[in-house]
Design a protein around this motif. Structure first.
Motif, PDB file in Angstrom:
ATOM      1  N   THR A 231       0.822  -1.206   0.000  1.00 52.57           N
ATOM      2  CA  THR A 231       0.000   0.000   0.000  1.00 52.57           C
ATOM      3  C   THR A 231       0.856   1.257   0.000  1.00 52.57           C
ATOM      4  O   THR A 231       1.596   1.510   0.946  1.00 52.57           O
ATOM      5  CB  THR A 231      -0.900   0.019   1.251  1.00 52.57           C
ATOM      6  OG1 THR A 231      -0.078   0.060   2.425  1.00 52.57           O
ATOM      7  CG2 THR A 231      -1.798  -1.210   1.320  1.00 52.57           C
TER       8      THR A 231
ATOM      9  N   THR B 238       1.388  10.359   5.157  1.00 48.24           N
ATOM     10  CA  THR B 238       0.658  11.048   6.227  1.00 48.24           C
ATOM     11  C   THR B 238      -0.307  12.039   5.575  1.00 48.24           C
ATOM     12  O   THR B 238      -1.460  12.171   5.982  1.00 48.24           O
ATOM     13  CB  THR B 238       1.640  11.808   7.151  1.00 48.24           C
ATOM     14  OG1 THR B 238       2.686  10.919   7.536  1.00 48.24           O
ATOM     15  CG2 THR B 238       0.939  12.336   8.386  1.00 48.24           C
TER      16      THR B 238
ATOM     17  N   ARG C  63      12.752   8.295  -2.838  1.00 47.30           N
ATOM     18  CA  ARG C  63      12.380   9.713  -2.725  1.00 47.30           C
ATOM     19  C   ARG C  63      13.011  10.510  -3.854  1.00 47.30           C
ATOM     20  O   ARG C  63      14.161  10.258  -4.227  1.00 47.30           O
ATOM     21  CB  ARG C  63      12.878  10.286  -1.388  1.00 47.30           C
ATOM     22  CG  ARG C  63      12.518   9.475  -0.182  1.00 47.30           C
ATOM     23  CD  ARG C  63      11.024   9.357  -0.045  1.00 47.30           C
ATOM     24  NE  ARG C  63      10.709   8.577   1.143  1.00 47.30           N
ATOM     25  CZ  ARG C  63      10.051   9.060   2.185  1.00 47.30           C
ATOM     26  NH1 ARG C  63       9.609  10.296   2.183  1.00 47.30           N
ATOM     27  NH2 ARG C  63       9.801   8.288   3.214  1.00 47.30           N
TER      28      ARG C  63
ATOM     29  N   LYS D 145      12.145   4.028   8.972  1.00 48.14           N
ATOM     30  CA  LYS D 145      12.554   4.256   7.585  1.00 48.14           C
ATOM     31  C   LYS D 145      14.016   4.673   7.497  1.00 48.14           C
ATOM     32  O   LYS D 145      14.483   5.449   8.330  1.00 48.14           O
ATOM     33  CB  LYS D 145      11.709   5.356   6.970  1.00 48.14           C
ATOM     34  CG  LYS D 145      10.246   5.040   7.026  1.00 48.14           C
ATOM     35  CD  LYS D 145       9.480   6.181   6.456  1.00 48.14           C
ATOM     36  CE  LYS D 145       8.022   5.959   6.757  1.00 48.14           C
ATOM     37  NZ  LYS D 145       7.186   6.489   5.702  1.00 48.14           N
TER      38      LYS D 145
HETATM   39  P1  ATP Z   1       8.809  13.247   5.779  1.00 51.30           P
HETATM   40  O1  ATP Z   1       7.641  13.598   4.911  1.00 51.30           O
HETATM   41  O2  ATP Z   1       8.829  14.012   7.055  1.00 51.30           O
HETATM   42  O3  ATP Z   1      10.107  13.232   5.054  1.00 51.30           O
HETATM   43  P2  ATP Z   1       7.940  10.504   5.474  1.00 51.30           P
HETATM   44  O4  ATP Z   1       7.671  10.887   4.061  1.00 51.30           O
HETATM   45  O5  ATP Z   1       8.727   9.253   5.707  1.00 51.30           O
HETATM   46  O6  ATP Z   1       8.608  11.709   6.270  1.00 51.30           O
HETATM   47  P3  ATP Z   1       5.356   9.385   6.012  1.00 51.30           P
HETATM   48  O7  ATP Z   1       4.183  10.187   5.661  1.00 51.30           O
HETATM   49  O8  ATP Z   1       5.307   8.528   7.224  1.00 51.30           O
HETATM   50  O9  ATP Z   1       6.548  10.370   6.244  1.00 51.30           O
HETATM   51  O10 ATP Z   1       5.722   8.433   4.812  1.00 51.30           O
HETATM   52  C1  ATP Z   1       5.261   8.568   3.493  1.00 51.30           C
HETATM   53  C2  ATP Z   1       6.306   8.073   2.533  1.00 51.30           C
HETATM   54  O11 ATP Z   1       6.613   6.698   2.779  1.00 51.30           O
HETATM   55  C3  ATP Z   1       5.912   8.111   1.082  1.00 51.30           C
HETATM   56  O12 ATP Z   1       6.097   9.388   0.519  1.00 51.30           O
HETATM   57  C4  ATP Z   1       6.840   7.075   0.464  1.00 51.30           C
HETATM   58  O13 ATP Z   1       8.117   7.596   0.207  1.00 51.30           O
HETATM   59  C5  ATP Z   1       6.963   6.031   1.567  1.00 51.30           C
HETATM   60  N1  ATP Z   1       6.025   4.925   1.336  1.00 51.30           N
HETATM   61  C6  ATP Z   1       4.910   4.661   2.017  1.00 51.30           C
HETATM   62  N2  ATP Z   1       4.333   3.527   1.571  1.00 51.30           N
HETATM   63  C7  ATP Z   1       5.089   3.074   0.569  1.00 51.30           C
HETATM   64  C8  ATP Z   1       5.009   1.942  -0.309  1.00 51.30           C
HETATM   65  N3  ATP Z   1       4.062   1.035  -0.217  1.00 51.30           N
HETATM   66  N4  ATP Z   1       5.963   1.818  -1.255  1.00 51.30           N
HETATM   67  C9  ATP Z   1       6.946   2.726  -1.350  1.00 51.30           C
HETATM   68  N5  ATP Z   1       7.084   3.791  -0.555  1.00 51.30           N
HETATM   69  C10 ATP Z   1       6.176   3.968   0.400  1.00 51.30           C
END
Ligand code: ATP
Ligand code: MG
Length: 638
Positions: free
Chosen positions: A393, A397, A498, A592
């Motif tokens: 998935t 956030t 990213r 992460k």
């Molecule tokens: P910040 O925005 O503060 O740098 P973060 O992006 O890690 O932190 P979260 O909102 O917890 O904060 O995580 C979202 C991110 O996690 C997504 O943008 C993506 O990079 C990664 N992610 C979430 N689920 C997946 C998935 N199934 N496959 C690949 N990446 C994922």
């Protein structure tokens, strides 16, 4: 990329996607009808980019949808099966949960908390955490949860930002056999913050605590609280919570979510993705300190009357068997976890999961990072015994709920290890170039969301400007996710890492996940993290840090083997200039890999905001490795 597994639950609902494709606004309007509204909305969507208002003027309450609806028909249904790290057990039915939430809501009212006030919740993974959130939601207070692993400074920053009137905490919480003194940490965090009027303390660990003027004991107040609390009829756009992002790419952002749209997104995605049934035992291993816990422990499952396991503590404590024992004990049918947890379980080998009865499992989910295909296959074969669909998935956030994922609750499709597959019905995502033009399939680019969606964040807490800059300045009319991805010829999405971390090597752009997954596919590798540093000829040269599986030791021969391996599986372009075997990688507390730290250390720059870093020692290890590199480079150039 060609390996596929056709596996589903036999569902074949073509209509849902069709309806969504015809008119996404009408589609969400129809889906919203499945929830309980006190008053119907006047307009489904008001879209003034970049601000979206869903179900305008509709009146709704999150706690009513999560509790009262189920309690009216099946109050005896189990809601939470809780287990503590020390083996303690508790369970709560929907009826009990509703009663508990009402009492706590009345306690909050008695402390002067009103609609729109902020309440910080700093609790371990105990039922009182869920109760606190729903109690806030019931009276229209905005909850802001802080993961119970955060230090006092991180709490102070967040409490200061949200100007919370009340803090809910406990004396302590259990983690890896020790008691973390949460109340004491809160005392340090809020010293001198006059706007904090009360601290409500739940006695969980039963350790001595010092009670100050502002402090109130949960048990004392609950005792005299009245039994029922009328749910506030809140505007659909009323803020439900503030939650800070993981801080993987920079300073955490205070994401603000509303009520109506958010709940509609969760109600539907929980059904489509997890295909939830009355008999299911659902277990999400995330902490409620992160969005996964908010959306898919608290609101999504409760709105469906699901029964779930809640666990406080480390999944590998006292032994790495713990997670598998929990699944066996409660006959868990749906497991939702993260790639980082899976890599940790995998590191211990197959014997542990094989020694437990995991036959109750029918669906396996993952979230948080790209899942390495090798890890996907392990999850599928060793944990799911090749009979459970893997639900990868993708969401954030900011998105509030799942955006890209297989949807076994709707349809059976072929799964490809490492791909999150297709966008959910009603979600319009695309891959675009620097200028925002759609890219053809098989071309790497930036992942954007083209139309507003119900779970979309309202803004960043008291910072509309930052909201615009962070998500709506690269492309004016599309939401910029900050992720780098590719769509294959079948329309399947593959997350490559990213955008900030993309490597540019000899004119090629490489997502970190492409190289890292290449290394993880080697039998000796548990985890890998890459970063690029400037290189005169190539543009960037690749540095990789590798953690080996349990029982494997590093050697020059293994290092050369790994380099040969990456050349074979990804190509010579991915050959690292430097390869280091380390014992751990720098990670956020949500698990992460923080690649920006690798890069900063490698380039000798400042490491920026590291408040969400899990373990300073990992960065020190990277520093030592890179210092060695610096010495070698300067020796060579002398
Ligand atoms: P910040 O925005 O503060 O740098 P973060 O992006 O890690 O932190 P979260 O909102 O917890 O904060 O995580 C979202 C991110 O996690 C997504 O943008 C993506 O990079 C990664 N992610 C979430 N689920 C997946 C998935 N199934 N496959 C690949 N990446 C994922
Ligand atoms: Mg992010």
């Amino acid at each position: 990329m060609d390996e596929t597994y056709r596996l589903g639950l036999g569902n074949n609902d073509i209509l849902t996607r069709k309806r969504a494709e015809q008119d996404y606004v009408k589609f969400w309007e129809e889906e919203a009808g499945k929830l309980h509204w006190f008053e119907k909305w006047h307009k489904t969507l008001e879209w003034t980019p970049p601000f979206a208002k869903w179900f305008v003027n509709g009146k709704i309450n999150a706690s009513y949808n999560a509790l009262d609806v189920v309690s009216q028909t099946t109050p005896e249904k189990s809601a939470i099966l809780w287990e503590g790290e020390n083996g303690e057990k508790r369970s709560l039915t929907y009826g009990e949960l509703l009663n508990y939430v009402c009492k706590v809501a009345n306690v909050l009212k008695s402390l002067g908390v009103k609609k729109g006030d902020r309440v910080t919740v700093y609790l371990p993974m105990i039922p009182e955490l869920i109760v606190s959130l729903l109690a806030c939601a019931r009276i229209g207070a905005i909850h802001t949860v802080i993961f119970s692993g955060f230090s006092s400074q991180s709490i102070r920053d967040r409490v200061y930002d949200s100007k919370s009137k009340v803090i809910i905490t406990s004396d302590g919480g259990f983690r890896r056999g020790t008691i973390v003194k949460l109340k004491q940490i809160v005392d340090e965090a809020i010293s001198g913050l006059d706007f904090v009027e009360n601290v409500l303390v739940y006695e969980h660990a039963k350790i001595p605590i010092t009670m100050g003027e502002k402090d109130k004991k949960w048990s004392d107040l609950i005792h005299s609280a009245s039994e029922y609390c009328e749910p506030e009829k809140l505007d659909s756009a009323h803020p439900l919570y503030i939650l800070y992002t993981s801080g993987t790419t920079g300073k955490p952002k205070g994401v603000l979510h509303g009520t109506g749209g958010y709940l509609v997104h969760l109600y539907n995605t929980f059904k489509w993705v997890f295909d939830i049934q009355k008999s299911d035992i659902y277990f999400c291993t995330a902490d409620i300190g992160w969005v996964t816990g908010h959306s898919y422990i608290v609101y999504g499952p409760l709105m469906h009357g699901a029964t779930q396991v809640m666990y406080e503590g480390a999944l590998v404590f006292p032994t790495p068997k713990r997670i598998w024992e929990i699944i066996e004990r409660y006959k868990v049918t749906i497991l939702y976890t993260t790639p980082t947890a899976l890599r940790m379980f995998m590191k211990y080998g197959d014997t542990l999961p094989n020694s437990k009865d995991l036959s109750s499992l029918r669906l396996l989910g993952t979230v948080g990072e790209p899942i390495n295909p090798e890890v996907w296959k392990w999850y599928f074969k060793i944990i799911g015994k090749e009979k459970c669909p893997i639900i990868d998935t993708w969401w954030q956030t900011e998105t509030g709920g799942i955006m890209i994922s297989p949807v076994p609750g709707l349809e059976t499709i072929s799964l490809k290890p490492g791909s999150a597959t297709l966008p959910l019905p009603g979600i319009n995502v695309a891959i675009v170039d620097e200028n925002g033009h759609d890219l053809p399939t098989e071309t790497k680019g930036y992942l954007v969301v083209k139309d507003p969606w119900p779970g979309m964040l309202l803004s960043l807490w008291q910072d509309d400007e930052k909201y615009k800059v962070a998500y709506w300045s690269k492309y004016k009319t599309m939401y910029y996710s900050g992720d780098y991805a590719i769509k294959d010829k079948d329309g399947y999405f593959w997350m490559l890492g990213r955008s900030d971390d993309v490597l540019k090597v000899a004119g090629h752009r490489l997502g970190t996940a492409e190289i890292e997954s290449g290394f993880v596919s080697h039998k000796s590798v548990a985890e890998a993290a890459v970063c690029g540093i400037p290189h005169e000829v190539k543009g960037e040269s690749i540095i990789v840090f590798i953690v080996l599986k349990e029982g494997i030791s590093s050697s020059k021969q293994l290092e050369s083997e790994l380099i040969q391996h990456i050349r074979d599986v990804v190509g010579p372009i991915a050959t690292p200039d430097q390869l280091y075997i380390v014992s751990k990688l720098p990670k956020t507390r949500s698990g992460k890999i923080m690649r920006r730290l690798l890069k900063a250390v490698a380039k000798g720059e400042s490491t920026g905001d590291v408040s969400t870093l899990e373990d300073e020692a990992a960065v020190d290890e990277i520093r030592i490795a890179l210092n060695e590199l610096q010495k070698t480079i300067s020796k060579k150039s002398n």
